[in-house]
Design an enzyme around this catalytic site. Structure first.
Site, short mmCIF file in Angstrom:
data_model
loop_
_atom_site.label_atom_id
_atom_site.label_comp_id
_atom_site.label_asym_id
_atom_site.label_seq_id
_atom_site.Cartn_x
_atom_site.Cartn_y
_atom_site.Cartn_z
CG ASP A 1 5.25 2.74 -0.93
OD1 ASP A 1 5.55 3.95 -0.94
OD2 ASP A 1 4.27 2.29 -1.54
CG HIS A 28 0.94 5.04 1.91
ND1 HIS A 28 -0.33 4.76 1.51
CD2 HIS A 28 1.71 4.97 0.79
CE1 HIS A 28 -0.36 4.50 0.20
NE2 HIS A 28 0.88 4.64 -0.25
CB ILE A 73 -4.97 6.14 2.30
CG1 ILE A 73 -3.93 6.40 1.21
CG2 ILE A 73 -5.99 7.26 2.38
CD1 ILE A 73 -4.49 6.43 -0.21
N GLY A 102 -2.25 0.14 -1.26
CA GLY A 102 -3.12 -0.75 -2.01
C GLY A 102 -2.70 -2.21 -1.90
#
Length: 163
Positions: free
Chosen positions: A28, A33, A48, A51
């Site tokens: 990803d 992130h 962050i 998920g």
């Protein structure tokens, strides 16, 4: 969640570099992130956690505490992502035993923010696991997709013609 104290409470510390590790493992490349400037542009004070990384940490906590470390007992998982986690924060997973399922929520210890809600993990019954294991022993793992996971007494069989 039920209106009672949870049956299990597990604290899981995420690493400050957790998003970088997850990024390398998952492929990803979303800059949200890892890039502080991009994260601020998106409305976050810093990058962050992914998920699905959060989901994995929570389900591992559940398997280790409520399912005696046996992931094969998980028939299905579903939950709602309700908030974000900053790498390095501690996730507090609360688990309630409810019949053949487990109800879960997760919050951040540092901010008290709910990050996973409406979580339900369906648990395979022991009789189903014994049946599935006997198929694997006799036929191999290739047969597993042919089996309906976690059949319940409410499930009715049908031949497609209403019979």
């Amino acid at each position: 969640p039920p209106e009672r104290e949870p049956d299990h409470v597990v604290e899981s510390v995420t690493l400050p570099q957790q998003a970088l590790l997850y990024r390398m493992a998952s492929g990803d490349k979303n800059p949200l992130h890892v890039d502080p400037g991009f994260a601020q542009f998106a409305g976050f004070e810093r990058p962050i956690l992914h998920g699905l990384c959060i989901y994995g940490v929570v389900v591992k906590a559940l398997v280790d505490s409520a399912l005696e470390g046996e992931p094969e007992r998980v028939a299905s998982c579903k939950a709602r992502f309700s908030g974000h986690v900053f790498p390095g924060e501690t996730l507090v997973t609360r688990i309630w035993n409810e019949n053949d399922s487990l109800v879960i929520t997760a919050t951040t210890k540092e901010r008290g923010t709910t990050v996973l809600s409406n979580g339900v993990v369906e648990v395979r019954r022991e009789s189903w696991l014994r049946f599935e294991n006997s198929i694997v022993q006799r036929r191999g793992r290739a047969w597993l997709p042919c089996l309906t996971p976690n059949p319940s007494s409410e499930t009715s069989a049908s031949n497609g013609y209403g019979m």
